[in-house]
Design an enzyme around this catalytic site. Structure first.
Site, PDB file in Angstrom:
ATOM      1  N   TYR A  51       0.743  -0.962  -0.151  1.00 35.37           N
ATOM      2  CA  TYR A  51       0.240  -0.223  -0.038  1.00 35.37           C
ATOM      3  C   TYR A  51       0.924   1.360   0.381  1.00 35.37           C
ATOM      4  O   TYR A  51       1.740   1.414   0.707  1.00 35.37           O
ATOM      5  CB  TYR A  51      -0.694  -0.134   1.146  1.00 35.37           C
ATOM      6  CG  TYR A  51      -2.656  -0.158   0.632  1.00 35.37           C
ATOM      7  CD1 TYR A  51      -3.282   0.839   0.188  1.00 35.37           C
ATOM      8  CD2 TYR A  51      -3.217  -1.540   1.090  1.00 35.37           C
ATOM      9  CE1 TYR A  51      -4.180   0.902  -0.188  1.00 35.37           C
ATOM     10  CE2 TYR A  51      -4.527  -1.164   0.829  1.00 35.37           C
ATOM     11  CZ  TYR A  51      -4.723  -0.042  -0.373  1.00 35.37           C
ATOM     12  OH  TYR A  51      -6.298  -0.496  -0.372  1.00 35.37           O
ATOM     13  N   GLU A  53      -0.687   4.612  -0.464  1.00 34.74           N
ATOM     14  CA  GLU A  53      -1.279   5.661   0.095  1.00 34.74           C
ATOM     15  C   GLU A  53      -0.125   7.444  -1.066  1.00 34.74           C
ATOM     16  O   GLU A  53       0.326   7.749   0.058  1.00 34.74           O
ATOM     17  CB  GLU A  53      -2.728   6.109   0.078  1.00 34.74           C
ATOM     18  CG  GLU A  53      -3.632   4.942  -0.175  1.00 34.74           C
ATOM     19  CD  GLU A  53      -4.393   5.079   1.100  1.00 34.74           C
ATOM     20  OE1 GLU A  53      -4.593   5.781   2.248  1.00 34.74           O
ATOM     21  OE2 GLU A  53      -5.589   4.477   0.909  1.00 34.74           O
ATOM     22  N   ASP A 197      -6.676  12.930 -25.639  1.00 34.11           N
ATOM     23  CA  ASP A 197      -6.661  11.609 -25.161  1.00 34.11           C
ATOM     24  C   ASP A 197      -5.860  10.293 -25.980  1.00 34.11           C
ATOM     25  O   ASP A 197      -6.929  10.401 -26.594  1.00 34.11           O
ATOM     26  CB  ASP A 197      -8.289  11.516 -24.718  1.00 34.11           C
ATOM     27  CG  ASP A 197      -8.667   9.574 -24.210  1.00 34.11           C
ATOM     28  OD1 ASP A 197      -7.276   9.098 -24.456  1.00 34.11           O
ATOM     29  OD2 ASP A 197      -9.598   9.463 -24.000  1.00 34.11           O
ATOM     30  N   THR A 223      -3.478   5.470 -21.432  1.00 37.63           N
ATOM     31  CA  THR A 223      -3.743   3.641 -21.143  1.00 37.63           C
ATOM     32  C   THR A 223      -2.233   3.370 -21.329  1.00 37.63           C
ATOM     33  O   THR A 223      -1.570   4.037 -22.309  1.00 37.63           O
ATOM     34  CB  THR A 223      -4.933   3.316 -22.007  1.00 37.63           C
ATOM     35  OG1 THR A 223      -4.460   3.039 -23.402  1.00 37.63           O
ATOM     36  CG2 THR A 223      -5.883   2.827 -22.433  1.00 37.63           C
ATOM     37  N   LYS A 226      -2.443   0.224 -24.720  1.00 32.22           N
ATOM     38  CA  LYS A 226      -2.709  -0.314 -26.362  1.00 32.22           C
ATOM     39  C   LYS A 226      -1.461  -0.743 -27.173  1.00 32.22           C
ATOM     40  O   LYS A 226      -0.951  -1.086 -27.046  1.00 32.22           O
ATOM     41  CB  LYS A 226      -3.973   0.904 -26.462  1.00 32.22           C
ATOM     42  CG  LYS A 226      -5.487   0.612 -26.184  1.00 32.22           C
ATOM     43  CD  LYS A 226      -6.024   1.525 -26.309  1.00 32.22           C
ATOM     44  CE  LYS A 226      -6.937   1.478 -24.901  1.00 32.22           C
ATOM     45  NZ  LYS A 226      -8.858   2.248 -25.052  1.00 32.22           N
ATOM     46  N   ARG A 232      -2.264  -3.362 -17.935  1.00 31.95           N
ATOM     47  CA  ARG A 232      -3.535  -2.213 -17.973  1.00 31.95           C
ATOM     48  C   ARG A 232      -3.231  -1.035 -16.992  1.00 31.95           C
ATOM     49  O   ARG A 232      -3.103  -1.510 -16.533  1.00 31.95           O
ATOM     50  CB  ARG A 232      -4.388  -3.349 -18.047  1.00 31.95           C
ATOM     51  CG  ARG A 232      -5.416  -4.536 -18.868  1.00 31.95           C
ATOM     52  CD  ARG A 232      -6.170  -4.625 -18.277  1.00 31.95           C
ATOM     53  NE  ARG A 232      -7.021  -3.565 -19.237  1.00 31.95           N
ATOM     54  CZ  ARG A 232      -7.489  -4.081 -20.499  1.00 31.95           C
ATOM     55  NH1 ARG A 232      -6.658  -5.462 -21.497  1.00 31.95           N
ATOM     56  NH2 ARG A 232      -8.806  -3.815 -21.581  1.00 31.95           N
TER      57      ARG A 232
HETATM   58  C1  LIG Z   1      -9.551   2.832 -23.748  1.00 34.29           C
HETATM   59  C2  LIG Z   1      -9.475   4.387 -24.067  1.00 34.29           C
HETATM   60  C3  LIG Z   1     -10.091   4.719 -22.888  1.00 34.29           C
HETATM   61  C4  LIG Z   1     -10.332   4.133 -21.395  1.00 34.29           C
HETATM   62  O1  LIG Z   1      -9.512   3.257 -21.609  1.00 34.29           O
HETATM   63  P1  LIG Z   1      -9.659   2.254 -20.133  1.00 34.29           P
HETATM   64  O2  LIG Z   1      -8.407   1.562 -19.823  1.00 34.29           O
HETATM   65  O3  LIG Z   1     -10.386   0.634 -20.835  1.00 34.29           O
HETATM   66  O4  LIG Z   1     -10.162   2.727 -19.213  1.00 34.29           O
HETATM   67  C5  LIG Z   1     -10.161   6.265 -22.842  1.00 34.29           C
HETATM   68  N1  LIG Z   1      -9.989   6.802 -24.063  1.00 34.29           N
HETATM   69  C6  LIG Z   1      -9.584   6.039 -25.184  1.00 34.29           C
HETATM   70  C7  LIG Z   1      -9.887   7.235 -26.263  1.00 34.29           C
HETATM   71  C8  LIG Z   1     -10.004   5.172 -25.319  1.00 34.29           C
HETATM   72  O5  LIG Z   1      -9.471   4.710 -26.685  1.00 34.29           O
END
Ligand SMILES: *Cc1c(COP(=O)(O)O)cnc(C)c1O
Length: 415
Positions: A51, A53, A197, A223, A226, A232
């Site tokens: 932990y 925090e 994003d 994220t 990807k 993750r």
């Molecule tokens: C995949 C994605 C997210 C969210 O990601 P999670 O890990 O699934 O919560 C947010 N914004 C965009 C543009 C994404 O492609």
């Protein structure tokens, strides 16, 4: 009795089966990838036991000698990759990263703008069933009906009307370059924050094959699992001026203890992404997407927006007279894994749309290049055109299993 196999043979078996599925299928879902053995090892480490925090040097619990170093390494490596002032690697995933941005920069009820889900925006960009559409006054933009590209005239006139507090620029099903400079221009005109994003394109930005949002955006979210090929997870990057608001929004605003095993794996992924091989990987993702798009067009599919600039292709199956869902299901039976997806102005319902969304990050991680894209397109076309021929589908499945033996996937060495 302590290995997973001994303790819980049921879960062990399911993991093994999933690993074989990942090995023996052509994985075309554009948000998925193969994390390296090193990333998986960090993710499965004892750091999950701790932990912490707070932030490095300022924690609520003792015993942070090593955890602090892990989180600092993760932050500093990502900072160096992007050239940003501040990085927060604690968000549990992409959606919580976005949630933290709203919490940091908006009050409930504030007007916000983002791309609508059916046009390729994300749930967290203001879609009505998501917190972002529930708690904020969300106004959504789409794409131009003719070009199927983002229409800055539309965004500009909406923004001047709505005066949003922030504008999200980021997509999940958009095959074209995101022009962050043009988004920034609009945001500046109306006094909005620009949030980029880059969840899908993170690895492409790092690899230099997509323009970076860093000079243009106030805040960047992503994220890490990807195209970045990490665990993750999620992260938020920003300029010095927003550092305090963002860090307080993530903790204590939204979350408790950070996932230290994930922070470690993000550090590993950032280290991998700093190698020259990653630049080549990112370049090949884009080359493969172009080759695959071209070959599928020859098979009779319509490419939304006419092509692709990135890792992603949105196919309209209307010319073939086949809806997206049954096509994706038939492809899955043949071990080609995709997802059905709405196309812009789709006349069909979201649960049974006209399109299929595909991408090249995972297959490029297996070392595939342009010649393999032609073979994949041929299998893809055959299956969609003979969806009811189960013999053909099973034959295709066997051919694909044989083909994949030449392309070992990262992280799966032990099956
Ligand atoms: C995949 C994605 C997210 C969210 O990601 P999670 O890990 O699934 O919560 C947010 N914004 C965009 C543009 C994404 O492609």
């Amino acid at each position: 009795m302590n290995t997973l196999k001994e303790v819980d043979p049921e879960i062990h078996q399911l993991i093994a089966q999933e690993e074989i599925r990942q090995r023996d299928s052509i994985r075309l879902i554009p948000s998925e990838n193969y994390a390296s053995r090193a990333v998986l090892e960090a993710t499965g480490s004892v750091l999950t036991n701790k932990y912490s925090e707070g932030y490095p040097g300022k924690r609520y619990y003792e015993g942070q000698e090593f955890i602090d170093q892990v989180e600092r390494l993760a932050r500093n490596r990502v900072k160096a990759l992007f050239g940003v002032d501040y990085v927060n690697v604690q968000p549990y995933s992409g959606s919580p990263a976005n949630q933290a941005v709203y919490l940091a920069l908006c009050q409930p009820g504030d007007p916000v703008m983002g791309m609508a889900l059916p046009f390729g925006g994300h749930l967290t960009h203001g879609w009505n069933v998501n917190f972002s559409g529930i708690l904020y006054k969300s106004v959504q933009y789409g794409v131009n009906r003719e070009t199927e590209r983002i229409d800055f005239d539309e965004i500009r006139s909406l923004a001047h009307e709505v005066k949003p507090r922030l504008i999200f620029a980021g997509t999940t099903a958009y095959p074209r370059v995101l022009e962050f400079d043009r988004f920034a221009e609009v945001a500046r005109e109306v006094g909005a924050y620009l949030v980029a994003d880059i969840a899908h394109i993170c690895g492409l930005v790092v690899g230099g094959v997509h323009p970076s949002p860093v000079p243009h955006a106030d805040v960047i979210t992503s994220t890490t699992h990807k195209t970045f090929r990490g665990p993750r997870g999620g992260m938020v990057m920003c300029r010095e001026e927003h550092k305090r608001a963002i860090s307080r929004a993530v903790f204590p605003g939204l979350q408790g203890g950070p996932h230290n095993h994930t922070s470690a794996a993000i550090a590993v992924a950032a280290h991998e992404a700093a190698q020259p091989a990653f630049q080549q990987y990112a370049q090949q993702i884009v080359k493969n997407a172009r080759a695959l798009a071209h070959a599928l067009q020859e098979e009779g599919f319509r490419l939304v927006s006419g092509g692709t600039d990135n890792h992603l292709i949105l196919l309209d199956l209307t010319p073939l007279g086949v809806p997206g869902r049954p096509a994706a299901q038939a492809l899955n039976r043949a071990a080609i894994v995709t997802n059905c997806n709405s196309i812009p102005f789709d006349p069909r319902k979201p649960f049974d749309p006209s399109g299929v969304r595909i991408g090249t990050p995972a297959i490029t991680s297996r070392g595939m290049k342009e010649p393999e894209m032609k073979r994949i397109a041929a299998w893809f076309g055959t299956v969609v055109k003979h969806m009811d021929d189960e013999d053909l589908i099973q034959r295709t499945r066997s051919e694909i299993a044989e083909f994949l033996k030449d392309f070992p996937a990262p992280g799966l060495e032990h099956v």
